[in-house]
Scaffold this active site. Structure first.
Site, mmCIF file in Angstrom:
data_model
loop_
_atom_site.group_PDB
_atom_site.id
_atom_site.type_symbol
_atom_site.label_atom_id
_atom_site.label_comp_id
_atom_site.label_asym_id
_atom_site.label_seq_id
_atom_site.Cartn_x
_atom_site.Cartn_y
_atom_site.Cartn_z
ATOM 1 N N ARG A 48 -8.345 6.350 16.118
ATOM 2 C CA ARG A 48 -7.118 6.345 15.324
ATOM 3 C C ARG A 48 -6.950 7.738 14.728
ATOM 4 N N TYR A 55 2.639 -7.417 16.321
ATOM 5 C CA TYR A 55 3.034 -6.528 15.216
ATOM 6 C C TYR A 55 3.822 -5.333 15.735
ATOM 7 N N SER A 56 3.240 -4.608 16.712
ATOM 8 C CA SER A 56 3.924 -3.388 17.154
ATOM 9 C C SER A 56 5.221 -3.722 17.901
ATOM 10 N N THR A 63 5.938 2.951 12.871
ATOM 11 C CA THR A 63 4.522 3.232 13.150
ATOM 12 C C THR A 63 4.350 3.829 14.548
ATOM 13 N N ASP A 64 3.283 4.603 14.708
ATOM 14 C CA ASP A 64 2.987 5.160 16.040
ATOM 15 C C ASP A 64 2.593 4.053 17.018
ATOM 16 N N GLU A 65 2.297 2.847 16.480
ATOM 17 C CA GLU A 65 1.846 1.758 17.363
ATOM 18 C C GLU A 65 2.944 1.298 18.317
ATOM 19 N N LYS A 74 7.808 -4.186 15.241
ATOM 20 C CA LYS A 74 8.225 -2.895 14.669
ATOM 21 C C LYS A 74 9.110 -2.134 15.662
ATOM 22 N N PHE A 88 0.804 -1.229 0.000
ATOM 23 C CA PHE A 88 0.000 0.000 0.000
ATOM 24 C C PHE A 88 0.842 1.287 0.000
ATOM 25 N N ASN A 146 -13.616 4.666 15.364
ATOM 26 C CA ASN A 146 -13.892 3.703 14.288
ATOM 27 C C ASN A 146 -15.348 3.768 13.830
ATOM 28 N N ASP A 203 13.134 -11.493 -0.995
ATOM 29 C CA ASP A 203 12.763 -11.464 0.419
ATOM 30 C C ASP A 203 13.841 -10.658 1.159
ATOM 31 N N TYR A 239 -15.236 -3.930 15.704
ATOM 32 C CA TYR A 239 -14.746 -4.604 16.912
ATOM 33 C C TYR A 239 -15.234 -3.875 18.166
ATOM 34 N N LEU A 296 6.547 -10.034 -2.644
ATOM 35 C CA LEU A 296 5.193 -10.321 -3.140
ATOM 36 C C LEU A 296 4.499 -11.366 -2.251
ATOM 37 N N THR A 297 4.329 -11.006 -1.002
ATOM 38 C CA THR A 297 3.518 -11.824 -0.088
ATOM 39 C C THR A 297 2.055 -11.606 -0.473
HETATM 40 P P1 NAD Z 1 1.378 -3.644 3.213
HETATM 41 O O1 NAD Z 1 1.103 -4.857 4.026
HETATM 42 O O2 NAD Z 1 0.326 -3.092 2.318
HETATM 43 O O3 NAD Z 1 2.660 -3.919 2.271
HETATM 44 C C1 NAD Z 1 3.795 -4.608 2.716
HETATM 45 C C2 NAD Z 1 4.647 -4.947 1.499
HETATM 46 O O4 NAD Z 1 5.863 -5.584 1.978
HETATM 47 C C3 NAD Z 1 4.000 -5.933 0.532
HETATM 48 O O5 NAD Z 1 4.205 -5.517 -0.807
HETATM 49 C C4 NAD Z 1 4.723 -7.242 0.805
HETATM 50 O O6 NAD Z 1 4.790 -8.101 -0.332
HETATM 51 C C5 NAD Z 1 6.096 -6.746 1.211
HETATM 52 N N1 NAD Z 1 6.820 -7.714 2.050
HETATM 53 C C6 NAD Z 1 6.350 -8.359 3.150
HETATM 54 N N2 NAD Z 1 7.309 -9.184 3.641
HETATM 55 C C7 NAD Z 1 8.396 -9.020 2.847
HETATM 56 C C8 NAD Z 1 9.706 -9.582 2.859
HETATM 57 N N3 NAD Z 1 10.071 -10.493 3.772
HETATM 58 N N4 NAD Z 1 10.585 -9.178 1.917
HETATM 59 C C9 NAD Z 1 10.236 -8.261 0.981
HETATM 60 N N5 NAD Z 1 8.992 -7.729 0.909
HETATM 61 C C10 NAD Z 1 8.093 -8.095 1.833
HETATM 62 O O7 NAD Z 1 1.897 -2.574 4.255
HETATM 63 P P2 NAD Z 1 1.679 -0.963 4.290
HETATM 64 O O8 NAD Z 1 0.400 -0.671 4.953
HETATM 65 O O9 NAD Z 1 1.993 -0.407 2.957
HETATM 66 O O10 NAD Z 1 2.835 -0.561 5.312
HETATM 67 C C11 NAD Z 1 4.158 -0.309 4.862
HETATM 68 C C12 NAD Z 1 5.017 0.042 6.047
HETATM 69 O O11 NAD Z 1 4.485 1.183 6.710
HETATM 70 C C13 NAD Z 1 5.084 -1.066 7.096
HETATM 71 O O12 NAD Z 1 6.409 -1.153 7.563
HETATM 72 C C14 NAD Z 1 4.157 -0.608 8.195
HETATM 73 O O13 NAD Z 1 4.599 -1.082 9.446
HETATM 74 C C15 NAD Z 1 4.297 0.905 8.096
HETATM 75 N N6 NAD Z 1 3.117 1.697 8.506
HETATM 76 C C16 NAD Z 1 1.884 1.440 8.009
HETATM 77 C C17 NAD Z 1 0.804 2.259 8.390
HETATM 78 C C18 NAD Z 1 -0.588 2.021 7.842
HETATM 79 O O14 NAD Z 1 -1.531 2.654 8.323
HETATM 80 N N7 NAD Z 1 -0.799 1.196 6.836
HETATM 81 C C19 NAD Z 1 1.000 3.305 9.272
HETATM 82 C C20 NAD Z 1 2.284 3.551 9.752
HETATM 83 C C21 NAD Z 1 3.318 2.740 9.348
HETATM 84 P P1 TYD Z 2 -6.643 -1.505 11.244
HETATM 85 O O1 TYD Z 2 -7.018 -0.922 9.918
HETATM 86 O O2 TYD Z 2 -6.406 -2.978 11.342
HETATM 87 O O3 TYD Z 2 -5.375 -0.669 11.758
HETATM 88 P P2 TYD Z 2 -4.646 -0.689 13.208
HETATM 89 O O4 TYD Z 2 -5.151 -1.812 14.008
HETATM 90 O O5 TYD Z 2 -3.228 -0.891 12.822
HETATM 91 O O6 TYD Z 2 -4.931 0.636 13.804
HETATM 92 O O7 TYD Z 2 -7.785 -1.159 12.285
HETATM 93 C C1 TYD Z 2 -8.136 0.188 12.573
HETATM 94 C C2 TYD Z 2 -9.156 0.153 13.701
HETATM 95 O O8 TYD Z 2 -10.361 -0.462 13.220
HETATM 96 C C3 TYD Z 2 -8.722 -0.682 14.893
HETATM 97 O O9 TYD Z 2 -9.174 -0.048 16.085
HETATM 98 C C4 TYD Z 2 -9.430 -2.008 14.721
HETATM 99 C C5 TYD Z 2 -10.717 -1.606 14.006
HETATM 100 N N1 TYD Z 2 -11.279 -2.628 13.078
HETATM 101 C C6 TYD Z 2 -12.622 -3.017 13.182
HETATM 102 O O10 TYD Z 2 -13.368 -2.521 14.045
HETATM 103 N N2 TYD Z 2 -13.107 -3.947 12.307
HETATM 104 C C7 TYD Z 2 -12.326 -4.524 11.348
HETATM 105 O O11 TYD Z 2 -12.822 -5.412 10.589
HETATM 106 C C8 TYD Z 2 -10.951 -4.106 11.242
HETATM 107 C C9 TYD Z 2 -10.055 -4.695 10.185
HETATM 108 C C10 TYD Z 2 -10.485 -3.144 12.118
#
Ligand code: NAD
Ligand code: TYD
Length: 342
Positions: A217, A153-154, A125-127, A157, A11, A252, A59, A210, A35-36
């Site tokens: 958030r 997860y957090s 991440t802020d998490e 990270k 993403f 949420n 990887d 949930y 490409l997971t």
């Molecule tokens: P995502 O899950 O959409 O994408 C992760 C990508 O990493 C995928 O393309 C996957 O194929 C690749 N990947 C996974 N394992 C791999 C490996 N071992 N080697 C190479 N590639 C691998 O994640 P995202 O939401 O785009 O998040 C990207 C980064 O930003 C993450 O590090 C996440 O912790 C951080 N982040 C995300 C958010 C959010 O709200 N989505 C917020 C803050 C920080």
């Molecule tokens: P999420 O998008 O998984 O991000 P994060 O847990 O990393 O903040 O979830 C955002 C919020 O939405 C979190 O409080 C959990 C809630 N949530 C639901 O209530 N229902 C759902 O199906 C999902 C995926 C998340």
């Protein structure tokens, strides 16, 4: 200037690649991605043929492969997005989170050391700060807030962040970290709150909230996140952490209701389901440092960003319908199939 972007088929990584190719047309961007389930090559189809773009399926835990790529490309900058990123999956099975998020990051750090990379940027991440109570709206995460992770997860990270800081201190590796709040926008994988609710609404399926949906958030549009990273890798000080967030706290339940309204769907689709284990209550970023040092401010207001995002999911049904009709069906059944009502 050559930048290796890991996790660029996911993403935020893909959005960052599009952003950088536009903002810096003279840079070479090399995307490294395993490409997971979360990586999607079709997302990158629009840039695949660009001369200054290269995709490599790899990887980040594959030391030999990573070192080989660094030897070939001699990157000036590495931006690490590659991660297992979904909290619910980490609760179900933490192992791969440790492997990719911790071990994978250590391989990249070693490669940066070995090849004298000018900047390693860790997208965190802020998490890692844990959560804040709902009854203290005066509290925010600053860069001084202690690490206090809640989910596997957090915790993974946070571990990676500690390694990055240790490599800076011990080896003088020029590294930076950004800790951003919840990001939303195009190409967001439909297991996460916003795209899941949009997809379910459009398919007239129940909207699984949930607990009571009162968790808060702090949402940021993906382009604003990308711009923050662009600033940090060019102007941020090595050894520093930068919090990224736009003071946009939302419950949420209010987001889910807003999506229903925007799509003209009834709120009766909302189903309150069993809460997530260890569910963080509130995230809220204090972005003063990145504003004062680098002049960063978010540009996209939530009211506009959510409309743009919904429009994108309406216009790109093939992208997410393909995803939710494949392996994802099994995931959905496992996570939501037997989930009781809250
Ligand atoms: P995502 O899950 O959409 O994408 C992760 C990508 O990493 C995928 O393309 C996957 O194929 C690749 N990947 C996974 N394992 C791999 C490996 N071992 N080697 C190479 N590639 C691998 O994640 P995202 O939401 O785009 O998040 C990207 C980064 O930003 C993450 O590090 C996440 O912790 C951080 N982040 C995300 C958010 C959010 O709200 N989505 C917020 C803050 C920080
Ligand atoms: P999420 O998008 O998984 O991000 P994060 O847990 O990393 O903040 O979830 C955002 C919020 O939405 C979190 O409080 C959990 C809630 N949530 C639901 O209530 N229902 C759902 O199906 C999902 C995926 C998340």
């Amino acid at each position: 200037m050559t930048i290796i972007v890991t996790g660029g088929a996911g993403f935020i990584g893909s959005n960052f690649i599009f952003y950088m190719l536009k903002a810096h047309p003279d840079y070479r961007i090399v995307c490294l991605d395993k490409l997971t389930y979360a990586g999607n090559l079709s997302t990158l189809s629009g840039v695949m043929e660009q001369k200054n773009f290269r995709f490599v399926k790899l990887d980040i835990c594959d030391r030999e492969g990573v070192f080989g790529l660094f030897r070939e490309e001699k990157p000036d900058i590495v931006v690490n997005f590659a991660a297992e990123s979904h909290v619910d999956r980490s609760i179900d099975d933490p192992g791969v989170f440790l492997q990719t998020n911790v071990i994978g990051t250590s391989v990249l750090l070693d490669a940066c050391r070995a090849f004298g990379t000018g900047r390693f940027h860790q997208v965190s991440t802020d998490e890692v700060y844990g959560d804040l109570p709902l009854d203290r709206p005066d509290l925010f995460f600053t860069e001084q807030t202690p690490i206090h992770a809640s989910s596997p997860y957090s915790a993974s990270k946070a571990s990676a962040d500690l390694l990055v800081m240790a490599y800076h201190r011990t080896y003088g590796l020029p590294a930076t970290i950004s800790r951003c709040s919840n990001t939303y926008g195009p190409y967001h994988f439909p297991e996460k709150l916003i795209p899941l609710m949009i997809a379910n609404c459009l398919n007239d399926r129940p909207l699984p909230v949930y607990g009571q949906g009162l968790n808060v958030r702090d949402w940021l549009y993906v382009e604003d996140h990308c711009r923050a990273i662009d600033l940090i890798i060019h102007k941020g000080r090595a050894g520093e952490v930068y919090n990224v967030g736009g003071h946009n706290e939302m419950r949420n339940i209010d987001i889910v209701k807003l999506i229903c309204r925007e799509l003209g769907k009834p709120e009766s689709l909302i189903t309150y389901v069993t809460d997530r284990k260890g569910h963080d209550m509130r995230y809220a970023i204090d972005p003063t440092k990145i504003h004062d040092e680098l002049g960063w401010l978010p540009v996209t207001k939530f009211a506009d960003g959510i409309k743009k995002t919904i429009r994108w999911y309406l216009d790109n049904r093939d992208w997410w319908q393909d995803i939710i009709s494949g392996e994802y069906t099994k995931y959905y059944e496992k996570m939501y199939g037997n989930r009781g009502k809250a």
